[in-house]
Design an enzyme around this catalytic site. Structure first.
Site, PDB file in Angstrom:
ATOM      1  N   HIS A 112      37.537  32.205  22.695  1.00  0.00           N
ATOM      2  CA  HIS A 112      38.176  31.333  23.683  1.00  0.00           C
ATOM      3  C   HIS A 112      37.179  30.317  24.241  1.00  0.00           C
ATOM      4  CE1 HIS A 112      36.426  34.063  26.776  1.00  0.00           C
ATOM      5  NE2 HIS A 112      36.514  33.004  27.558  1.00  0.00           N
ATOM      6  N   ARG A 197      24.729  37.053  48.969  1.00  0.00           N
ATOM      7  CA  ARG A 197      23.309  37.438  49.065  1.00  0.00           C
ATOM      8  C   ARG A 197      22.520  36.863  47.894  1.00  0.00           C
ATOM      9  NH1 ARG A 197      21.929  41.596  52.621  1.00  0.00           N
ATOM     10  NH2 ARG A 197      20.052  41.969  51.384  1.00  0.00           N
ATOM     11  N   HIS A 230      36.648  47.613  34.868  1.00  0.00           N
ATOM     12  CA  HIS A 230      37.121  47.859  33.498  1.00  0.00           C
ATOM     13  C   HIS A 230      37.657  49.280  33.368  1.00  0.00           C
ATOM     14  CE1 HIS A 230      36.156  44.348  30.968  1.00  0.00           C
ATOM     15  NE2 HIS A 230      35.284  44.076  31.904  1.00  0.00           N
ATOM     16  N   VAL A 233      40.809  49.585  36.277  1.00  0.00           N
ATOM     17  CA  VAL A 233      41.902  48.612  36.318  1.00  0.00           C
ATOM     18  C   VAL A 233      42.236  48.063  34.941  1.00  0.00           C
ATOM     19  CG1 VAL A 233      42.647  46.392  37.259  1.00  0.00           C
ATOM     20  CG2 VAL A 233      41.359  47.980  38.695  1.00  0.00           C
TER      21      VAL A 233
END
Length: 438
Positions: A112, A197, A230, A233
């Site tokens: 992609h 940070r 990963h 979810v």
């Protein structure tokens, strides 16, 4: 199939005429069908990366503006790369590239990222965009930076700029900053990683973005949170069941609709998005019946049934070969229902910290304080003992495509594990109510 055939008409209908940054591509694939909050699209993510890329440059100019000589063309190139870096994603994001295309186009190398570059060229040409050729060249090189297509030899100066959006050097980039925080929030997981940070403390040393050594745990949280997303979810057992069904549906429809042929031409490729599923579902064409039936099963949540899973032993991960439905079918011993390969679906889930089984901190340069001019890496013995010693996980999940075959598939899967590893290593047994479902 001719250009005037019904199948082509489905893919060239006005419903596919959305923006290049199409709102109808969910970058989290089918995750939203399990985590309803995860409905953000490529549009939101692209804007987020665009903004974060600008913030990164703002911080670098604030603290090192004179020595870095970041000019307006650099700012434009980096922000455009952030906006357009995912323009080449197909339907259902990575599913299209990693699961569907290898199934229907054997031996084809396609990414992609390269399609994103092709889409950038198409946009500039199609809309007569007035953009400096050097800026355009930088934008495309920055998009390709993460996948190794763009060689560092091609970048003559300001190499650090190519690490901001898509960092192939060590994996720390604003693309991850955006989707990790966005996905954690959307899925209700909470997020301990604080990208601000790193944005505030980063400095360029030796043409490379480096970080204070005291922030090594913040850097680790970036990679750990990504891996946790990963595991929890993106590769959730039900998410993978749905993805397996969509890949099967697209594969069944591919010959009639010539879906895969769109990847060779940006003029046609931009018409592809997630609404292809709705187009198939509502099409009357007899040639799409099998695909249509699968999509309707998906709508009813009549999913492929998860049978069981196991984690590949740590000492065998590096030499692991993908398990196939044939492996499971050949392990069937009991009499009764005879399994066929088309009755079984296997998901080989591979999760790491972006560097295989290597510690990602080993490829990142730090500095001790802001007066220091020396870059350093942090060896494993100086890292907290609470951090993992292994950075790669491989999980094999097996599904039955038919509810009545759950027991047979589960038994064959157990036999396969016993034959391969000498023990049935699954975490849990297949529930009896699934086995009894007819």
């Amino acid at each position: 199939m001719s250009s005037s055939s019904p199948g082509t008409a489905l893919l060239s209908s006005p419903s596919y005429g959305d923006l290049v940054l199409c709102c109808y591509i969910y970058l989290s694939g089918l995750t939203h069908m399990v985590y309803p909050g995860a409905v953000h699209s490529r549009f939101e993510h692209s804007l987020g990366v665009y903004w974060l890329a600008g913030e990164a440059l703002h911080r670098l100019r604030k603290y090192q503006g004179l020595e870095l000589d970041i000019d307006r063309s650099d700012v434009l190139a980096v922000k455009l790369a952030g906006l357009l870096h995912d323009a080449g994603h197909g339907p259902f994001s990575h599913l299209f590239e990693r699961e569907f295309l290898p199934r229907v186009l054997k031996g084809i190398e396609w990414s992609h990222e390269q399609m994103s570059v092709d889409m950038v060229d198409y946009i500039v040409h199609e809309h007569n965009v007035d953009i400096d050729s050097d800026v355009l060249k930088k934008v495309k090189a920055m998009i390709l930076a993460s996948c190794g297509i763009s060689s560092s030899k091609e970048v003559k100066e300001k190499r650090f700029l190519y690490d901001i959006v898509a960092n192939g050097r060590n994996g720390i980039d604003v693309d991850k900053f955006d989707y990790i925080v966005r996905d954690c929030r959307a899925c209700g997981l909470g997020c301990n990683f604080q990208y601000d940070r790193l944005l505030e403390s980063m400095r360029v040393m030796g043409d490379e973005i480096c970080y204070p050594s005291k922030e090594y745990l913040t850097v680790h949280k970036l990679f750990y949170t990504r891996a946790d997303l990963h595991r929890t979810v993106y590769t959730h057992a039900k998410v993978k069941a749905m993805e397996l069904m969509v890949v099967d549906a697209l594969t069944l429809a591919n010959e009639y609709l010539s879906i895969s042929s769109h990847i060779f031409n940006p003029v046609e490729y931009w018409k592809l998005d997630d609404t292809i599923i709705k187009a198939i579902e509502t099409a009357p064409d007899q040639e799409l019946k099998e695909s249509r039936d699968l999509i309707r099963r998906l709508r009813r949540r009549d999913l492929y049934q998860f049978c069981n899973e196991y984690a590949v032993p740590k000492d065998q991960v590096e030499h692991f070969k993908d398990i196939t439905p044939q492996d499971i079918v050949c392990s069937q011993k009991s009499v009764g229902a005879i399994l066929r390969e088309e009755d079984v679906a296997v998901s080989n889930v591979k999760i790491d910290f972006t560097r295989g089984n290597q510690n990602p901190l080993a490829s990142i340069h730090f500095f001790t304080d802001y007066e220091s001019e020396e870059k350093l890496t942090i060896p494993n013995e100086r890292i907290s003992h609470l951090l993992p010693t292994s950075y790669k996980d491989t999980i094999v999940r097996v599904y039955s495509k038919k509810p009545e075959l759950v027991e047979a598939v589960s038994e064959a899967f157990g036999n396969f594990q016993l034959k391969t590893y000498g023990i049935k290593t699954q975490v849990h047994e297949t529930p009896e109510k699934k086995k009894r479902r007819k």
